[in-house]
Write a protein that holds these residues in place. Structure first.
Motif, PDB file in Angstrom:
ATOM      1  N   VAL A   6       0.862  -1.187   0.000  1.00 34.36           N
ATOM      2  CA  VAL A   6       0.000   0.000   0.000  1.00 34.36           C
ATOM      3  C   VAL A   6       0.890   1.226   0.000  1.00 34.36           C
ATOM      4  CG1 VAL A   6      -1.720   1.333   1.266  1.00 34.36           C
ATOM      5  CG2 VAL A   6      -1.843  -1.166   1.236  1.00 34.36           C
ATOM      6  N   LEU A  25       2.800   7.670   2.574  1.00 31.01           N
ATOM      7  CA  LEU A  25       2.590   6.426   3.296  1.00 31.01           C
ATOM      8  C   LEU A  25       3.071   5.254   2.447  1.00 31.01           C
ATOM      9  CD1 LEU A  25       0.999   5.005   5.772  1.00 31.01           C
ATOM     10  CD2 LEU A  25      -0.812   4.696   4.107  1.00 31.01           C
ATOM     11  N   SER A  26       3.706   4.304   3.074  1.00 29.47           N
ATOM     12  CA  SER A  26       4.074   3.056   2.412  1.00 29.47           C
ATOM     13  C   SER A  26       4.020   1.952   3.443  1.00 29.47           C
ATOM     14  CB  SER A  26       5.472   3.133   1.814  1.00 29.47           C
ATOM     15  OG  SER A  26       5.910   1.837   1.416  1.00 29.47           O
ATOM     16  N   SER A  27       3.407   0.841   3.073  1.00 27.92           N
ATOM     17  CA  SER A  27       3.344  -0.285   4.012  1.00 27.92           C
ATOM     18  C   SER A  27       4.720  -0.896   4.232  1.00 27.92           C
ATOM     19  CB  SER A  27       2.357  -1.348   3.511  1.00 27.92           C
ATOM     20  OG  SER A  27       2.718  -1.779   2.218  1.00 27.92           O
ATOM     21  N   LEU A  29       7.413   1.072   4.833  1.00 27.64           N
ATOM     22  CA  LEU A  29       8.197   2.057   5.585  1.00 27.64           C
ATOM     23  C   LEU A  29       7.460   2.433   6.865  1.00 27.64           C
ATOM     24  CD1 LEU A  29       9.094   4.385   2.589  1.00 27.64           C
ATOM     25  CD2 LEU A  29      10.545   2.617   3.608  1.00 27.64           C
TER      26      LEU A  29
END
Lengths: 97, 137
Positions: A6, A25-27, A29
């Motif tokens: 995501v 947003l990053s799943s 990080l």
């Protein structure tokens, strides 16, 4: 089957190609998550995390704020954050130092 | 019934009760970056010999925000310091960011940085900042 990710990019950046720094947003990080937010005078704040967490502190003076981390006497261990006078603190769940 | 949006870290179960297992959890607040320098590029200020130079950065948030500042103590080295270290720390550099009470501060509208050149020659100082959408008071 590939893994699922995501991601949300910042405005103006292509989510498929942009650098990590341009993502909101990053799943993949981790993000800072607030554990305790408060303010007070010189003393200790028990955080109850049983590890040394990441934290931000900012001092107030003359009705204004300082930059984060400007107080050399602030410290944190696995039990308490120790702050100086007129300090706002954010203790995060990130940690493990 | 409340709705929750959660993203777990790789290898972690999204049903976990440990806050450390999440990238994001709508039940947990997070500090938010609202402003960085233009193009996310370090800015420069020229400070004359043995003088100070003031940089005013408008944020107009209407409250005093958390701010983080990185700057070179020795201009040209590309080594950036933050917090107490750029106020002088245990080793005063060629350039010092004056602390709160000495010139640098953030209020409800601006971040004001005051750089002091501690040398006898002009310096071009690089700096970078993050202004958060979270209160510092």
């Amino acid at each position: 089957m590939g893994k699922f990710v995501v991601k949300i990019s910042q405005e103006g950046f292509d989510v498929k190609t942009c650098n990590d720094k341009d993502l909101t947003l990053s799943s993949e990080l981790n993000q800072l998550k607030n554990a305790i937010i408060g303010s007070g005078g010189a003393g200790t704040v028990a955080h109850g995390l049983s590890y040394i967490p990441m934290f931000f502190t900012s001092r107030q003076s003359g009705g204004n704020g300082s930059i984060i981390g400007d107080d050399p006497n602030v410290s944190c261990d696995a039990t308490n954050l120790t702050i100086g006078a007129s300090t706002k603190y954010y203790i995060f769940y990130q940690g493990g130092a | 019934m409340p709705f929750v949006f959660k993203l777990s870290l790789p290898g972690k179960n999204v049903s976990s009760s440990n806050p450390q297992d999440f990238v994001f959890n709508s039940r947990l607040g997070s500090v938010k970056i609202v402003q960085q320098p233009p193009n996310k590029t370090a800015q420069s200020v020229t400070v004359g010999a043995s003088t100070t130079e003031t940089v005013t950065i408008a944020h107009n948030l209407g409250f005093i925000p958390l701010v983080m500042v990185f700057a070179e103590k020795s201009p040209g080295t590309g080594k950036f310091y933050n917090g107490y270290a750029i106020h002088g720390g245990s080793e005063v550099g060629d350039v010092t960011l004056l602390p709160i009470g000495g010139g640098t501060y953030v209020d409800a509208n601006n971040l004001v940085l005051v750089f002091q050149n501690n040398t006898a020659s002009q310096k071009i100082v690089q700096y970078y900042y993050y202004i958060f959408g979270d209160s510092a008071t």
